[in-house]
Scaffold this active site. Structure first.
Site, PDB file in Angstrom:
ATOM      1  N   ALA A 188       0.851  -1.191   0.000  1.00 16.39           N
ATOM      2  CA  ALA A 188       0.000   0.000   0.000  1.00 16.39           C
ATOM      3  C   ALA A 188       0.885   1.239   0.000  1.00 16.39           C
ATOM      4  CB  ALA A 188      -0.934   0.013   1.203  1.00 16.39           C
ATOM      5  N   VAL A 201       5.440  -0.951   2.208  1.00 18.39           N
ATOM      6  CA  VAL A 201       4.959   0.412   1.990  1.00 18.39           C
ATOM      7  C   VAL A 201       5.564   0.976   0.705  1.00 18.39           C
ATOM      8  CG1 VAL A 201       4.785   2.731   2.938  1.00 18.39           C
ATOM      9  CG2 VAL A 201       4.721   0.743   4.471  1.00 18.39           C
ATOM     10  N   LYS A 202       4.692   1.422  -0.182  1.00 12.45           N
ATOM     11  CA  LYS A 202       5.124   1.992  -1.458  1.00 12.45           C
ATOM     12  C   LYS A 202       5.389   3.486  -1.285  1.00 12.45           C
ATOM     13  CE  LYS A 202       2.932   0.630  -5.143  1.00 12.45           C
ATOM     14  NZ  LYS A 202       1.830   0.330  -6.095  1.00 12.45           N
ATOM     15  N   ILE A 203       6.581   3.892  -1.681  1.00 13.43           N
ATOM     16  CA  ILE A 203       7.001   5.289  -1.560  1.00 13.43           C
ATOM     17  C   ILE A 203       7.389   5.809  -2.948  1.00 13.43           C
ATOM     18  CG2 ILE A 203       8.625   6.897  -0.511  1.00 13.43           C
ATOM     19  CD1 ILE A 203       6.984   5.562   1.617  1.00 13.43           C
TER      20      ILE A 203
END
EC number: 4.1.2.-
Length: 220
Positions: free
Chosen positions: A58, A84-86
């Site tokens: 996400a 975690v997508k950054i």
């Protein structure tokens, strides 16, 4: 090799998880928005659909590193083990470095060049997601960019892996795998294209007709 579905459609994940050997599900803000569900409601349902061993991704919404880190912690608290997508911006790289120190696994997303992807990997992202079709749509060569990124990671950031994204055809996905990618994520329509092969259905129908002509039924 890791195969992911790029969707927040829980029903479709449940259906395709029975068929595909999927490693998990990737999402992004647009995908979650299309689901019309709160991210805090849909993420647990997606995790349940892929099981405890499945990996869920996400994305943060903040544009500054501090906000990204705070949101990443919220996501990790809600779904332990989530990736975690950054977005790989200057602030995103700072966030990836900080999250690496804090033990939160990240994916560098919105990657449009091999150099951008390499920076994400060097900052500490476990996964790097090049946007294959979007690069093509801008007049570039998405597959070549993936090949370059794959080579760079193998030489300079072997602890990171390419998770190729943004596909319109199965051919694009296969070309990424042939380039050495260890992971891909497929939108539902591309995953379905892999299953819907008219020639296969035609061959099965021929087998059935020949059997029925010989034995009068379709039983073994």
């Amino acid at each position: 090799m890791e195969l992911y579905l790029d969707t927040a459609n829980v029903a479709e994940v449940e259906r395709l998880a029975r068929i595909f050997p999927i490693a998990g599900v990737t999402t992004n803000p647009s995908i979650v928005a299309a689901s019309k569900e709160s991210i805090w409601d849909v993420l647990p349902r997606l995790q349940n659909a892929i099981g405890e061993e499945g990996t869920l991704f996400a994305q943060t919404m903040s544009r500054d590193a501090k906000g990204m880190v705070e949101e990443a912690k919220r996501l990790n608290n809600a779904i332990p083990g989530i990736v975690v997508k950054i977005p790989v911006t200057a602030e995103g790289l700072a966030a990836i470095k900080q999250l690496k120190k804090e033990g939160i696994v990240t994916l560098g997303t919105a990657v449009y060049s091999a150099s951008q992807g390499l920076l994400a990997a060097l900052a500490g992202a476990k996964y790097v997601a090049p946007y294959v079709n979007r690069v093509d749509a801008q007049g570039g060569d998405g597959i070549r960019m993936v090949q370059e990124l794959q080579t760079l990671l193998e030489r300079h950031a072997p602890d990171s892996m390419v998770l190729a994204a943004s596909f319109k055809t199965p051919r694009q996905a296969l070309d990424c795998l042939l380039a050495g990618c260890q992971a891909i994520t497929l939108p539902l329509d591309v995953a379905q294209q892999m299953l819907n092969t008219p020639a296969v259905e035609s061959a099965i129908e021929k087998f059935e007709q020949d059997w029925k002509n010989a034995f009068g039924n379709l039983n073994l």
